[in-house]
Design a protein around this motif. Sequence first.
Motif, mmCIF file in Angstrom:
data_model
loop_
_atom_site.group_PDB
_atom_site.id
_atom_site.type_symbol
_atom_site.label_atom_id
_atom_site.label_comp_id
_atom_site.label_asym_id
_atom_site.label_seq_id
_atom_site.Cartn_x
_atom_site.Cartn_y
_atom_site.Cartn_z
ATOM 1 N N ASP A 9 0.843 -1.151 -0.008
ATOM 2 C CA ASP A 9 -0.112 0.072 -0.058
ATOM 3 C C ASP A 9 1.075 1.329 0.092
ATOM 4 O OD1 ASP A 9 -2.097 2.141 0.779
ATOM 5 O OD2 ASP A 9 -3.387 0.441 1.332
ATOM 6 N N ASP A 55 -3.826 -2.542 -2.037
ATOM 7 C CA ASP A 55 -4.794 -1.688 -2.753
ATOM 8 C C ASP A 55 -4.795 -1.710 -4.112
ATOM 9 O OD1 ASP A 55 -6.289 0.287 -2.838
ATOM 10 O OD2 ASP A 55 -4.869 2.012 -1.882
ATOM 11 N N ARG A 57 -5.676 0.576 -6.589
ATOM 12 C CA ARG A 57 -5.045 1.810 -7.317
ATOM 13 C C ARG A 57 -3.872 2.361 -6.572
ATOM 14 N NH1 ARG A 57 -9.360 3.529 -10.670
ATOM 15 N NH2 ARG A 57 -10.143 1.967 -11.599
ATOM 16 N N PHE A 78 -7.885 -7.786 -1.543
ATOM 17 C CA PHE A 78 -7.855 -6.202 -1.837
ATOM 18 C C PHE A 78 -8.293 -5.313 -0.509
ATOM 19 C CE2 PHE A 78 -8.104 -7.554 -6.256
ATOM 20 C CZ PHE A 78 -6.861 -7.144 -6.885
ATOM 21 N N THR A 80 -9.100 -1.451 -0.064
ATOM 22 C CA THR A 80 -9.226 0.035 -0.620
ATOM 23 C C THR A 80 -10.035 0.938 -0.201
ATOM 24 O OG1 THR A 80 -9.215 0.961 -2.955
ATOM 25 C CG2 THR A 80 -10.789 -0.993 -2.264
ATOM 26 N N HIS A 82 -11.812 2.747 -2.151
ATOM 27 C CA HIS A 82 -12.715 2.943 -3.180
ATOM 28 C C HIS A 82 -13.834 1.689 -3.308
ATOM 29 C CE1 HIS A 82 -10.022 6.216 -4.383
ATOM 30 N NE2 HIS A 82 -9.087 5.269 -4.346
#
Length: 235
Positions: A9, A55, A57, A78, A80, A82
């Motif tokens: 990350d 993450d 992105r 994952f 994240t 988002h």
Amino acid sequence: MTINCIIIDDNSSALDLLEDFIRKVPYLNLVARCDGPGSAFPYFEKNVIDLVMLDIRMGELSATEFLKSLKRKPAVIFVTAHNDLALEGFEQDAIDYLLKPVPFHRFLAAVHKAYEHISYRKARAQPKKDDFLFIKTAHKIQKIFYSDILYLEGLKDYTRIHLVDSKKPFITLQSLKYFETRLPQDEFIRIHRSYIISLRKVDTVSRKAVLLGETELPCSEHYRNMLYAVIGEKL
């Protein structure tokens, strides 16, 4: 079974939180924390990585591109901020998708799913195993079938092996750690610094103890999550 994992990350606070969570789960071994996919590559070259948490992105390289570049595919969780990227995550066959800030109970549920997935994959890859082992006792070498073992008791530099139909345990000058690596991990589990038990012989599990027939053994907090994870696979 120990799961080797890497966290990736570009947010140091997110890495700190994941590292703290990992330390609370006995079967997770943190190989490395990385601030981007690029710095993670060397660890995949030198280690067998079972699980990666990352993450979706990040600046230098997308998670999708990074995962496609790996020769050996690990299980993926994952993590994240988002919530609109869940579909992209599951298209990569992710085990789970965690939304920041991640609560510990969601993290634990995700790694339990990963544990089950990785256990199944490793079991399928393993050749047929022997169902016995040999140990050195006082003046002889003794053959013991796994199915006869009730539990093992570690006492400093030696181990007592308690059998189902024998009141007198076998004593061998091998540490409990030695047997933890030798015994099949889908049949035996450590529940305390002094005890390894046969999962087949478990009758009852409570918060602080495990009952094997008429024998009650303590289950320490350090190993409890691991035991619950294994039991959860069989519910």
